[in-house]
Design an enzyme around this catalytic site. Structure first.
Site, PDB file in Angstrom:
ATOM      1  N   ASP A   1      -6.530  89.871  -9.102  1.00 24.45           N
ATOM      2  CA  ASP A   1      -7.956  89.701  -9.390  1.00 24.45           C
ATOM      3  C   ASP A   1      -8.114  89.109 -10.779  1.00 24.45           C
ATOM      4  OD1 ASP A   1     -10.901  90.168  -9.704  1.00 24.45           O
ATOM      5  OD2 ASP A   1     -10.598  91.353  -7.886  1.00 24.45           O
ATOM      6  N   ASN A   2      -8.920  88.052 -10.887  1.00 24.21           N
ATOM      7  CA  ASN A   2      -9.186  87.486 -12.208  1.00 24.21           C
ATOM      8  C   ASN A   2     -10.378  88.148 -12.882  1.00 24.21           C
ATOM      9  OD1 ASN A   2     -11.348  86.469 -10.782  1.00 24.21           O
ATOM     10  ND2 ASN A   2     -10.906  84.302 -11.192  1.00 24.21           N
TER      11      ASN A   2
ATOM     12  N   THR B   1     -15.750  88.496 -10.795  1.00 22.34           N
ATOM     13  CA  THR B   1     -16.797  89.377 -10.263  1.00 22.34           C
ATOM     14  C   THR B   1     -16.234  90.740  -9.885  1.00 22.34           C
ATOM     15  OG1 THR B   1     -16.510  88.503  -8.016  1.00 22.34           O
ATOM     16  CG2 THR B   1     -18.179  87.464  -9.397  1.00 22.34           C
TER      17      THR B   1
ATOM     18  N   TYR C   1     -20.988  79.099  -0.695  1.00 22.90           N
ATOM     19  CA  TYR C   1     -20.280  80.243  -0.117  1.00 22.90           C
ATOM     20  C   TYR C   1     -19.852  79.948   1.316  1.00 22.90           C
ATOM     21  CZ  TYR C   1     -19.338  85.151   1.073  1.00 22.90           C
ATOM     22  OH  TYR C   1     -18.753  86.332   1.467  1.00 22.90           O
TER      23      TYR C   1
ATOM     24  N   TYR D   1     -11.219  86.912   9.857  1.00 24.05           N
ATOM     25  CA  TYR D   1     -11.963  88.103  10.263  1.00 24.05           C
ATOM     26  C   TYR D   1     -13.321  88.028   9.584  1.00 24.05           C
ATOM     27  CZ  TYR D   1      -7.645  89.362  12.273  1.00 24.05           C
ATOM     28  OH  TYR D   1      -6.527  89.326  13.056  1.00 24.05           O
TER      29      TYR D   1
END
Length: 580
Positions: free
Chosen positions: A298-299, A302, A413, A427
């Site tokens: 994870d960067n 968010t 998005y 999924y």
């Protein structure tokens, strides 16, 4: 206190005047050593945060691969049910007796749903059958395991007993329903089972309750007279063989289920890209509980560090603060599973970072696919119901198409997700809520709860008639894991969500009621660009391929989420008393 005496412990609970009695689950040398360690910590390191022992699953565990090898060496046929708990519950409902070998072994002499023989409490002859199988004296009682949320319906007093160390009275109106576990004096030594601490055993009891109406099972140790509780898969097979009555009674049966290990050589290593996000952090937690080693990418664009702070001390958790678009991934090889959830997901987030959203779904997906291929790992890509846009049919099936704009407000998005789906099958996740959702990211459940708790107007766009279907986080995570682990799901696009549909206005009203809030509902503006007016998944494919369906009801899930948001807000912010 260091005692396994149920009567003594119960007298202290009932007569001492203390509101809470803790009895650790391993009396004797093991418990004395544990107490000594606690004492030394308290005396020499008072600066360390206290530790609360909430479960006893501290022993060894074993991987699926190790289980399969044991069964093959023993030349035994075996099956791997899609829904292990449901398959076992069906056997219990048929009055079969099963050997239940799951996860890490219990610390102490009590079997608590990891190394247990499990049966139905509804059969009045079950105690005698179990004593015969275990070659024990006829008078030996057996104990019940009950869902913690249903314990008060069957036993008094209503006090949790996760280690099976207290005596409770069986309610008079329930004695005829669970005769196998009701002692001659109307008492029982119960184990209360929570979804958080023992998710697979909880699901077994829950599934048995759905079939029979009784959320209680018999739980006795997986061993025979004079032998220790089984530890390894080999022990389980030997114990079952020594019982000598397997074919005649259907018991005990050894299931090769979703069993995990601490053994480094056979460890399942799972990479969760986006692991500090709402869904990702819950997934990391569930995988660790199942015995995986978890690498979290994870960067923190968010993702929230606070979502994974409680995991940092775990010996099988690793955080890599990197971006799969730019950074080198090779140092983290090998892994066995890759869950790709790395993307801003709320409108507020992806509109703030539009280019990063497109790139992580396009270039990030390509690089994670290449990395998974190099490792020989399976990759699960988490897409979105935004793929359906404003849907043309209702509910939305996997082959459905909707009205989408490649230049609309939400396009960064859904177009990124569409590109990634073209690279790999996916999924499609519908609206999800629960603990660790960000109250500030604009999604309706945390936003509505925060407004309700702080007595701020609850903002509803349009007239609130647009619909959503909300899936609780625990159900979604279970669906993701089932999809990753079930071979038949390879190459499939599958909806994961809850088909129970309500309008946005109804959700605002329900949340206001559950919080006890008097906050007004404010109709603030027309619907935003390309916002769908209806959203409800068709999950029949998930049920058919994975044996999956959501279990947590709306009000139950909302209450848990309200508790989380309430705790995350400062006392000055919360202006509403407990209405939960």
């Amino acid at each position: 206190m260091n005692s396994l005496g149920g009567c003594a412990s119960s007298r202290l609970r009932d007569e001492s005047g203390f509101s809470n009695i803790f009895v650790q689950p391993a009396a004797g040398d093991a418990g004395t050593a544990l107490g000594a360690a606690y004492l030394i910590e308290a005396e020499h390191r008072p600066d360390l945060p206290g530790h609360r022992m909430t479960h006893a699953y501290l022993g060894p565990g074993f991987t699926d691969e190790g289980i399969r090898e044991t069964l093959l060496r023993a030349k035994l046929d075996y099956e791997e049910p899609v829904d292990l708990a449901a398959a076992a519950a069906n056997l219990l409902a048929e009055d079969k007796i099963i050997g239940w070998f799951q996860g890490r072994m219990e610390f102490g002499p009590r079997a608590l749903g990891a190394r247990s023989i499990v049966a139905s409490p509804r059969d009045p002859d079950m105690k005698d059958r179990l004593n015969e199988i275990k070659d024990r004296e006829d008078f030996r009682p057996v104990a019940p395991a009950v869902l913690v949320e249903r314990a008060a319906d069957y036993f008094t007093p209503d006090v949790p007993s996760p280690f099976m160390l207290f005596i409770h009275d069986v309610r008079e109106e329930r004695k005829h329903e669970i005769p196998a576990v009701c002692h001659f004096d109307g008492s029982a030594r119960i184990q209360t089972v929570s979804r958080q601490e023992s998710p697979i055993f909880h699901r077994l009891i829950e599934a048995f309750g759905e079939l029979t109406g009784t959320p209680v099972v018999v739980n006795t140790s997986f061993n025979t007279l004079g032998k220790p509780i089984v530890c390894t898969p080999e022990d389980a097979l030997v114990s079952a063989d020594k019982a000598g009555r397997i074919n005649a009674t259907g018991a005990p049966r050894v299931y090769d289920g979703r069993i995990r290990s601490l053994g480094k050589a056979l460890m399942t290593i799972s990479l969760v890209a986006g692991g500090a996000g709402f869904i990702g952090s819950n997934l990391c937690e569930r995988l660790l509980a199942a015995g995986h080693t978890v690498v979290c990418f994870d960067n923190l664009l968010t993702g929230r560090r606070q979502n994974i702070e409680h995991l940092h001390a775990h010996p099988r958790f690793r955080l890599a603060e990197l971006d799969p678009v730019h950074d080198d991934l090779g140092a983290w090889a090998p892994v066995h599973q890759v869950f790709h959830l790395a993307s801003p997901a709320s409108p507020a987030a992806y509109l703030r970072y539009p280019v990063a959203t497109l790139r992580v779904n396009a270039e990030g997906t390509q690089r994670l696919l290449d990395f998974a291929a190099e490792c020989g790992a399976r990759l699960l890509y988490a897409s979105t119901s935004e793929i359906y846009g404003d849907p043309l049919d209702h509910p939305q099936r996997e082959e459905s198409f909707g009205r989408l704009s490649s230049t609309g407000q939400r396009s960064v998005y859904h177009e990124g997700k569409r590109y990634a789906e073209a690279l790999t099958m996916a999924y499609r996740i519908f609206n999800t809520y629960g603990p660790r959702s960000d109250p500030d990211d604009g999604r309706i459940v945390p936003k509505f709860i925060r407004c309700a708790l702080t007595q701020q107007p609850i903002p509803v766009y349009g007239d609130g008639s647009q619909t959503r279907s909300l899936c609780y986080i625990d159900d979604l995570v279970q669906g993701l894991i089932a999809a990753m682990e079930w071979p038949a799901a390879s190459g499939e696009v599958i909806n994961l969500g809850n088909p129970e549909e309500h309008s946005v206005l109804e959700y605002a009203q329900i949340i206001r009621k559950l919080t006890g809030s008097h906050a007004p509902i404010a109709f603030v503006a027309p619907l935003t660009d390309n916002e769908p007016t209806r959203r409800r998944p068709d999950i029949s494919k998930a049920g058919r391929l994975l044996g999956w369906a959501p279990r947590v009801g709306l009000e139950e899930g909302l209450r848990l989420t309200i508790d989380y948001v309430r705790r995350s807000l400062s006392s000055e912010e919360v202006e509403v008393g407990s209405g939960v």
